[in-house]
Design a protein around this motif. Structure first.
Motif, PDB file in Angstrom:
ATOM      1  N   VAL A 118     112.698 100.812  32.938  1.00 42.06           N
ATOM      2  CA  VAL A 118     113.400 101.088  31.679  1.00 42.06           C
ATOM      3  C   VAL A 118     114.689 101.860  31.931  1.00 42.06           C
ATOM      4  O   VAL A 118     115.751 101.529  31.394  1.00 42.06           O
ATOM      5  N   ARG A 119     114.616 102.871  32.778  1.00 39.95           N
ATOM      6  CA  ARG A 119     115.788 103.711  33.028  1.00 39.95           C
ATOM      7  C   ARG A 119     116.867 102.961  33.794  1.00 39.95           C
ATOM      8  O   ARG A 119     118.039 103.348  33.759  1.00 39.95           O
ATOM      9  N   SER A 120     116.487 101.885  34.474  1.00 43.55           N
ATOM     10  CA  SER A 120     117.483 101.119  35.241  1.00 43.55           C
ATOM     11  C   SER A 120     118.248 100.114  34.388  1.00 43.55           C
ATOM     12  O   SER A 120     119.234  99.534  34.842  1.00 43.55           O
ATOM     13  N   MET A 121     117.831  99.892  33.143  1.00 45.44           N
ATOM     14  CA  MET A 121     118.461  98.891  32.287  1.00 45.44           C
ATOM     15  C   MET A 121     119.754  99.445  31.699  1.00 45.44           C
ATOM     16  O   MET A 121     119.767 100.483  31.037  1.00 45.44           O
ATOM     17  N   GLU A 122     120.830  98.721  31.966  1.00 44.49           N
ATOM     18  CA  GLU A 122     122.160  99.218  31.611  1.00 44.49           C
ATOM     19  C   GLU A 122     122.332  99.453  30.117  1.00 44.49           C
ATOM     20  O   GLU A 122     123.066 100.347  29.700  1.00 44.49           O
ATOM     21  N   ASN A 146     109.035  99.636  18.969  1.00 51.14           N
ATOM     22  CA  ASN A 146     108.946 101.060  19.235  1.00 51.14           C
ATOM     23  C   ASN A 146     108.737 101.227  20.738  1.00 51.14           C
ATOM     24  O   ASN A 146     108.326 100.279  21.427  1.00 51.14           O
ATOM     25  N   PRO A 147     109.016 102.389  21.298  1.00 54.15           N
ATOM     26  CA  PRO A 147     108.905 102.573  22.750  1.00 54.15           C
ATOM     27  C   PRO A 147     107.532 102.214  23.305  1.00 54.15           C
ATOM     28  O   PRO A 147     107.420 101.650  24.390  1.00 54.15           O
ATOM     29  N   GLU A 148     106.479 102.536  22.573  1.00 57.25           N
ATOM     30  CA  GLU A 148     105.132 102.266  23.083  1.00 57.25           C
ATOM     31  C   GLU A 148     104.905 100.776  23.297  1.00 57.25           C
ATOM     32  O   GLU A 148     104.419 100.341  24.349  1.00 57.25           O
ATOM     33  N   THR A 149     105.291  99.951  22.296  1.00 58.13           N
ATOM     34  CA  THR A 149     105.115  98.504  22.420  1.00 58.13           C
ATOM     35  C   THR A 149     105.998  97.939  23.519  1.00 58.13           C
ATOM     36  O   THR A 149     105.559  97.116  24.338  1.00 58.13           O
ATOM     37  N   PHE A 150     107.251  98.371  23.547  1.00 59.47           N
ATOM     38  CA  PHE A 150     108.184  97.860  24.543  1.00 59.47           C
ATOM     39  C   PHE A 150     107.727  98.214  25.960  1.00 59.47           C
ATOM     40  O   PHE A 150     107.732  97.370  26.861  1.00 59.47           O
ATOM     41  N   GLU A 151     107.320  99.455  26.167  1.00 63.76           N
ATOM     42  CA  GLU A 151     106.906  99.876  27.507  1.00 63.76           C
ATOM     43  C   GLU A 151     105.616  99.182  27.930  1.00 63.76           C
ATOM     44  O   GLU A 151     105.402  98.926  29.124  1.00 63.76           O
ATOM     45  N   LYS A 152     104.779  98.827  26.974  1.00 61.63           N
ATOM     46  CA  LYS A 152     103.576  98.074  27.308  1.00 61.63           C
ATOM     47  C   LYS A 152     103.955  96.692  27.840  1.00 61.63           C
ATOM     48  O   LYS A 152     103.386  96.208  28.829  1.00 61.63           O
ATOM     49  N   ASP A 153     104.935  96.056  27.195  1.00 61.64           N
ATOM     50  CA  ASP A 153     105.369  94.740  27.654  1.00 61.64           C
ATOM     51  C   ASP A 153     106.091  94.817  28.996  1.00 61.64           C
ATOM     52  O   ASP A 153     105.951  93.929  29.843  1.00 61.64           O
ATOM     53  N   VAL A 154     106.875  95.874  29.196  1.00 67.26           N
ATOM     54  CA  VAL A 154     107.510  96.069  30.496  1.00 67.26           C
ATOM     55  C   VAL A 154     106.434  96.230  31.561  1.00 67.26           C
ATOM     56  O   VAL A 154     106.535  95.665  32.657  1.00 67.26           O
TER      57      VAL A 154
END
Length: 637
Positions: A118-122, A146-154
């Motif tokens: 996530v932190r590497s995404m420009e 929301n961050p929780e859903t997005f980070e789960k998919d990542v």
């Protein structure tokens, strides 16, 4: 979702890049985005459903990719739609299987891994180039995440990569296998080709009217006009909204001043001299800094910076030139060095600056500023950009209202058009495979042929044509597929039958030639005795097509599939070309590579083996899965 966009949008640039924020979800579709009034599954995989809508969207994406790849050569009528549908569905089934395996086997990505991705995404970086939590949450909000859903998919993407790599990168090869691979890959074959052009046999064929009629009667399914529709639609474009906004001269000047970087040509350059005192076995950091400080005092006392650099600088590349580094821009030098260089005025000398090389003294000799375009020169661009910026809030409000009204008044576009002052337009007729104007969008075509629009007569959801440009469509006219009459297609049938007969004659001639070569005939002499045939002798060739050899990949595959020649008797076979020509492929000799010559390295060979093992893993997983397919290859899209 449009309400979220309206509430959180902060800038035109943010909206421009919002489409880029989601990393590939090729493995994991988001069902919440595929809601509709009807739901039909095209397949189930161990109880997991693949919906018709998700299949249609993936199929349309594949069509779009194919059209982009082929450009002007794209011919939808030549595409085997049934085969393409099956390939698309097979891919979706395999990806679903992979997600099930990940879940069942308990694959998880460590929080640190997810955070690193996530932190590497420009798109989540702030103006300082660093990850911005505020921007991260803002960008996700634009898409209703929301961050929780997005980070789960990542995390799912990360674990999927781990599974793929864990299998594909575990392949290995023995020295004997590697040597055999090298021998096969670098093998060369002495090849001759007799080409039998189908065109040379066209004059020998005739097609009767009865043959045309019989073919038409037996293949009527081929001769239909495709199903076509036209749509009525309204479109909301931020550029048109912006054009309605008045901008004062003061606002233009303010926008220009606060966005001056947009109107700057080139980059500022600085010519710098430096003195480097390195940190090494003889000189520690404190000693290096002390030496640099002493030299700075001498410069301030009036000694020549250039002469001191020649005498004391440890930079072998610039010391002899008095430390001159010539002109450079930002992004070239070490950051600490660069920050110091671009903070000094011309003629100014820096305090000692620490880099991983050691300590530097810098002197700025000259500054070439970037060229800033005058306001009068870019006034129209500034005005347009300022209008866009000011139009954002109005656009998001209108987009949100368009969504609401189109849904609440799903049987007509009149209400939303009148409320927003939009024109109702009509498209030309188009098919599922392509169209012009608004129908050039695969998303528009998909909506037009969906059950909601085509069958139930409803308005579509807003469709994004491009950034900040939406349309809502509804059915205007529907023309089902219709059979064509014989007189409409008889010329096409005559051509197809002529080509078929000519191909058969070319194949027959090629087979006869092969038989004569196997009986001991010389293929070159046989070819030269027949003015319909063309002889080519490229000699020894490898497996990869080259312009010099002039051989296609299918011909080369045939040449390398043939057995080794026995004695003076060459190996020979026929390879039919896509255009109907026949190629008689003759192999005279096989030459193996010299011992010790290089070929694929062990890692490359191991990767190839690993990829094969991964493909076998997917195939075995599918054999053991409960896969039910409800889609007929004749079904839409």
């Amino acid at each position: 979702m449009m309400q979220t966009i309206r509430e959180h949008a902060q800038g035109i640039i943010a909206w421009t890049i919002v489409g880029l924020i989601i990393i590939s979800f090729a493995l994991f579709g988001l069902e919440s985005y595929l809601s509709g009034t009807s739901r039909v599954d095209v397949a189930t995989v161990d109880g997991v459903e693949i919906s018709e809508r998700s299949f249609i969207e993936e199929y349309q994406r594949q069509q779009e990719r194919l059209q982009t790849m082929l450009g002007a050569n794209y011919r939808p009528e030549l595409i085997d739609e049934a085969a393409m549908k099956r390939r698309v569905l097979d891919g979706m089934i395999d990806r679903t299987l992979l997600s099930i395996v990940l879940e069942d086997e308990g694959f998880r990505a460590a929080p640190q891994q997810v955070a690193a991705v996530v932190r590497s995404m420009e798109v989540f970086r702030g103006e300082d180039g660093q990850f911005s939590r505020e921007r991260y949450e803002q960008m996700l909000g634009y898409r209703g995440y929301n961050p929780e859903t997005f980070e789960k998919d990542v995390g799912r993407d990360v674990t999927a990569g781990q599974l793929v790599d864990g299998i594909a990168l575990s392949g290995f090869v023995t020295p004997a296998e590697l040597n055999r691979r090298r021998e096969l890959l670098q093998q060369e074959r002495d090849v001759g080709i007799v080409r039998v052009p189908v065109a040379s046999y066209l004059k020998d064929v005739q097609v009767s009217d009865q043959e045309i009629k019989d073919y038409f009667d037996q293949n009527q399914a081929q001769f239909t006009t495709p199903e076509r529709v036209s749509v009525r639609y309204i479109e909301l474009d931020i550029n048109e909204v912006a054009g309605q906004i008045e901008i004062s001269d003061d606002e233009i000047a303010h926008y220009y001043e606060t966005n001056i970087a947009k109107f700057t040509e080139g980059r500022e350059e600085r010519r710098v001299r430096h003195i480097l005192i390195t940190i090494d076995e003889q000189t520690d950091a404190e000693q290096a800094k002390q030496q640099a400080t002493q030299l700075l005092e001498r410069v301030r006392a009036g000694e020549s910076f250039s002469e001191l650099a020649k005498a004391y600088s440890k930079d072998p590349g610039s010391a002899a030139n008095g430390g001159d580094l010539d002109y450079f821009t930002r992004g070239v030098m070490d950051k600490a060095f660069e920050d110091a260089a671009f903070s000094l005025a011309a003629g100014e000398v820096s305090e000692p600056v620490r880099t991983h090389f050691g300590y530097h003294l810098l002197k700025v000799e000259d500054i070439r500023p970037a060229k800033i375009k005058a306001l009068d020169e870019v006034r129209e661009q500034v005005k347009h950009d300022a209008q866009l910026q000011k139009a954002e809030l109005r656009f998001y409000e209108q987009a949100n209202r368009m969504t609401t009204l189109a849904y609440e008044n799903s049987g007509s576009l009149d209400v939303v058009a009148q409320d927003l002052g939009l024109e109702i337009k009509e498209s030309e007729l188009f098919t599922r495979a392509g169209g012009v104007g608004v129908a050039s969008s695969a998303d528009v075509r998909g909506a037009a042929f969906s059950d909601d629009v085509l069958t139930h007569g409803l308005n579509s959801d807003p469709i994004e044509l491009e950034t900040n440009h939406y349309v809502v469509v509804r059915l205007n006219e529907h023309r089902p597929a219709e059979p064509q009459q014989l007189d409409q297609v008889q010329d096409r049938i005559r051509h197809e039958l002529s080509q078929t007969k000519a191909r058969e004659l070319a194949r027959q001639a090629a087979d006869e030639l092969v038989a004569r070569v196997r009986e001991g005939g010389d293929p070159e002499a046989l070819a030269r005795d027949n003015d319909r045939l063309n002889w080519q002798r490229p000699g020894f060739v490898g497996r990869t097509p080259t312009p010099e050899a002039g051989l296609s990949a299918p011909v080369l595959r045939t040449a390398f599939r043939l057995p080794r020649p026995q004695g003076t008797q060459p190996s020979v076979d026929v390879q039919m070309q896509p255009n109907g020509d026949a190629a008689v492929v003759v192999v005279y000799a096989v030459r193996s590579p010299e011992s010790g010559s290089e070929s694929a390295t062990t890692p490359e060979a191991a990767r190839s083996v690993g990829q094969s093992e991964y493909a076998a893993f997917v195939a075995e997983t599918r054999r053991n899965a409960d896969v039910n397919i409800y889609l007929s290859t004749q079904d839409t899209p």
